[in-house]
Design a protein around this motif. Sequence first.
Motif, short mmCIF file in Angstrom:
data_model
loop_
_atom_site.label_atom_id
_atom_site.label_comp_id
_atom_site.label_asym_id
_atom_site.label_seq_id
_atom_site.Cartn_x
_atom_site.Cartn_y
_atom_site.Cartn_z
N LYS A 27 59.09 60.90 25.11
CA LYS A 27 58.49 60.91 26.45
C LYS A 27 57.41 61.98 26.56
N ARG A 30 54.19 60.87 24.78
CA ARG A 30 53.45 59.88 25.57
C ARG A 30 52.71 60.55 26.72
N GLU A 31 53.36 61.51 27.38
CA GLU A 31 52.71 62.20 28.50
C GLU A 31 51.50 62.99 28.00
N ALA A 53 51.75 69.41 30.44
CA ALA A 53 52.51 68.61 29.47
C ALA A 53 52.75 69.41 28.19
N GLU A 85 50.01 53.79 32.24
CA GLU A 85 51.03 54.17 33.22
C GLU A 85 51.30 53.00 34.15
N GLU A 101 58.80 55.53 37.08
CA GLU A 101 57.49 55.73 36.47
C GLU A 101 57.59 55.57 34.96
N CYS A 102 56.69 54.78 34.37
CA CYS A 102 56.77 54.47 32.94
C CYS A 102 55.43 54.69 32.26
N THR A 103 55.49 54.89 30.95
CA THR A 103 54.31 54.77 30.09
C THR A 103 54.65 53.73 29.04
N GLU A 199 56.90 70.33 37.73
CA GLU A 199 56.31 69.00 37.59
C GLU A 199 55.94 68.44 38.95
N ASP A 230 60.60 53.92 27.56
CA ASP A 230 59.35 53.75 28.30
C ASP A 230 59.35 54.45 29.65
N GLN A 232 59.42 57.48 32.14
CA GLN A 232 59.11 58.91 32.19
C GLN A 232 59.93 59.62 33.26
N SER A 233 60.03 59.01 34.45
CA SER A 233 60.73 59.66 35.56
C SER A 233 61.39 58.61 36.45
#
Length: 249
Positions: A27, A30-31, A53, A85, A101-103, A199, A230, A232-233
């Motif tokens: 994760k 990716r960020e 990050a 995103e 939230e995804c990437t 964050e 995938d 993130q949060s």
Amino acid sequence: MAGHSKWANIKHRKGVQDARRGKIFTKLIREITIAARMGGGGDPKLNPRLRAAMDKALDANMTKDTIERAIKRGTGELEGAQYEEVHYEGYGPAGVAIMVECTTDNRTRTVGEVRHAFSRHGGNLGQDGSVAFLFTRTGVLGYPAGASEDRIMEVALEAGADDVITDQDGSIEVLTTPEVFHAVLEAMGKRGLKPAQAEIQRRAATSAPVAGVDAENLLKLLEALDDLDDVQSVYSNADLPDALLKQAS
């Protein structure tokens, strides 16, 4: 917001554990990659999102070489998957609102995994806009119980923070707008007040108490979503029972 902060604290402790196992690296990489591509380039001095990050990655003991490769993939100097995103909205047990939230480099895969997690644990995926209006993007700097509330409040408000909140467990949160988050974070660090976590989150203005079986199923849903590569949060407006959260920590 108290309910949200309790779940956020659980996620932070789990994140520390995951970092030791290397799970969180996916994760973080990716960020970093997305921050380098979308946040203003590969120079952290000119890219606050990338700097934040990188700080999280270093705190998780990621090597500088790994961070540098992620930055170069983001700026196109190295080949690699092209991430974007995306976010998903839905409802958990008892109608609790959830934002994910995804990437991803494959939207079809990601939405399938997110939908499966919702349906498996008594929730359902909603339409865009179905719950987003309940959440506001908020910068959050977290300090452990025992930190000096007076000093944190003095420096934070001077730096432009909106509020300082002491939670029931004694931990302290500094809240900012997204626009001044990085400036406040930098000001706190210069005064020797580096937060345990920092964050930009999505926060619900009000919380929805959930108990019993619904609370147990909701916690399983939040954890299942958070465990997806995938994702993130994960954010919700649920106020979960303290006893249940202690079992999860």
